[in-house]
Design a protein around this motif. Structure first.
Motif, PDB file in Angstrom:
ATOM      1  N   GLY A 129       0.818  -1.200   0.000  1.00  0.00           N
ATOM      2  CA  GLY A 129       0.000   0.000   0.000  1.00  0.00           C
ATOM      3  C   GLY A 129       0.855   1.254   0.000  1.00  0.00           C
ATOM      4  O   GLY A 129       2.086   1.198   0.131  1.00  0.00           O
ATOM      5  N   GLY A 130       0.201   2.398  -0.157  1.00  0.00           N
ATOM      6  CA  GLY A 130       0.934   3.653  -0.155  1.00  0.00           C
ATOM      7  C   GLY A 130       0.093   4.793  -0.655  1.00  0.00           C
ATOM      8  O   GLY A 130      -1.122   4.678  -0.819  1.00  0.00           O
ATOM      9  N   LEU A 131       0.776   5.904  -0.909  1.00  0.00           N
ATOM     10  CA  LEU A 131       0.138   7.122  -1.403  1.00  0.00           C
ATOM     11  C   LEU A 131       0.516   7.306  -2.865  1.00  0.00           C
ATOM     12  O   LEU A 131       1.714   7.338  -3.197  1.00  0.00           O
ATOM     13  CB  LEU A 131       0.600   8.324  -0.576  1.00  0.00           C
ATOM     14  N   GLY A 177      -6.415 -10.439   6.962  1.00  0.00           N
ATOM     15  CA  GLY A 177      -5.171  -9.795   7.324  1.00  0.00           C
ATOM     16  C   GLY A 177      -5.442  -8.520   8.099  1.00  0.00           C
ATOM     17  O   GLY A 177      -6.592  -8.147   8.345  1.00  0.00           O
ATOM     18  N   GLN A 178      -4.354  -7.840   8.472  1.00  0.00           N
ATOM     19  CA  GLN A 178      -4.480  -6.610   9.261  1.00  0.00           C
ATOM     20  C   GLN A 178      -4.794  -5.399   8.391  1.00  0.00           C
ATOM     21  O   GLN A 178      -5.228  -4.364   8.908  1.00  0.00           O
ATOM     22  CB  GLN A 178      -3.189  -6.374  10.039  1.00  0.00           C
ATOM     23  N   GLY A 179      -4.573  -5.495   7.109  1.00  0.00           N
ATOM     24  CA  GLY A 179      -4.881  -4.405   6.199  1.00  0.00           C
ATOM     25  C   GLY A 179      -3.685  -3.565   5.831  1.00  0.00           C
ATOM     26  O   GLY A 179      -2.713  -3.465   6.591  1.00  0.00           O
ATOM     27  N   THR A 180      -3.767  -2.954   4.659  1.00  0.00           N
ATOM     28  CA  THR A 180      -2.742  -2.018   4.197  1.00  0.00           C
ATOM     29  C   THR A 180      -3.446  -0.800   3.613  1.00  0.00           C
ATOM     30  O   THR A 180      -4.439  -0.926   2.888  1.00  0.00           O
ATOM     31  CB  THR A 180      -1.802  -2.681   3.172  1.00  0.00           C
ATOM     32  N   GLN A 181      -2.950   0.373   3.943  1.00  0.00           N
ATOM     33  CA  GLN A 181      -3.605   1.624   3.541  1.00  0.00           C
ATOM     34  C   GLN A 181      -3.228   1.979   2.102  1.00  0.00           C
ATOM     35  O   GLN A 181      -2.043   1.974   1.731  1.00  0.00           O
ATOM     36  CB  GLN A 181      -3.193   2.763   4.472  1.00  0.00           C
ATOM     37  N   VAL A 182      -4.248   2.312   1.335  1.00  0.00           N
ATOM     38  CA  VAL A 182      -4.063   2.853  -0.014  1.00  0.00           C
ATOM     39  C   VAL A 182      -4.726   4.226  -0.049  1.00  0.00           C
ATOM     40  O   VAL A 182      -5.907   4.358   0.278  1.00  0.00           O
ATOM     41  CB  VAL A 182      -4.682   1.934  -1.085  1.00  0.00           C
TER      42      VAL A 182
END
Length: 114
Positions: A9-11, A105-110
């Protein structure tokens, strides 16, 4: 028991691409249906994409044609290629696996900026 760990994930800016990865632990991964869900602030968790153990895929209406899900059973990995990202794709993306029970899962920020 299955553990799922997301990454990637990311910006990014609108129109760009990201590839999410999900690493699974445990046995019998190839028997699981696996996929991705997402949750935006103030909204319910929604389906992004699922790939069955047979390899058939299903996508949420808002991502169909832009996102592609894939899996590599030998590596116990699930991927989500996201192209043409839009600000409304912003959210926490969760990896999902189900056989008899569902695992998350714990999640990933997008975050997609306009």
């Amino acid at each position: 028991q299955v553990q799922l760990v997301e990454s990637g994930g990311g910006l990014v800016q609108a129109g760009e691409s990201l590839r999410l990865s999900c690493a699974a632990s445990g046995s019998m991964f190839s028997y699981f249906d696996v996929g991705w869900f997402r949750q935006a602030p103030g909204k319910q968790r929604e389906l992004v994409a699922i790939i069955s153990r047979a390899g058939s895929t299903n996508y949420g209406d808002s991502v169909r044609g832009r996102f592609t899900i894939s899996r590599t059973n030998a590596k116990k990995m699930v991927y989500l290629q996201m192209n043409g990202l839009k600000p409304e794709d912003t959210g926490v993306y969760y990896c999902y696996a189900k056989l008899n029970l569902a695992y998350w899962g714990q999640g990933t920020q997008v975050t997609v900026s306009s």
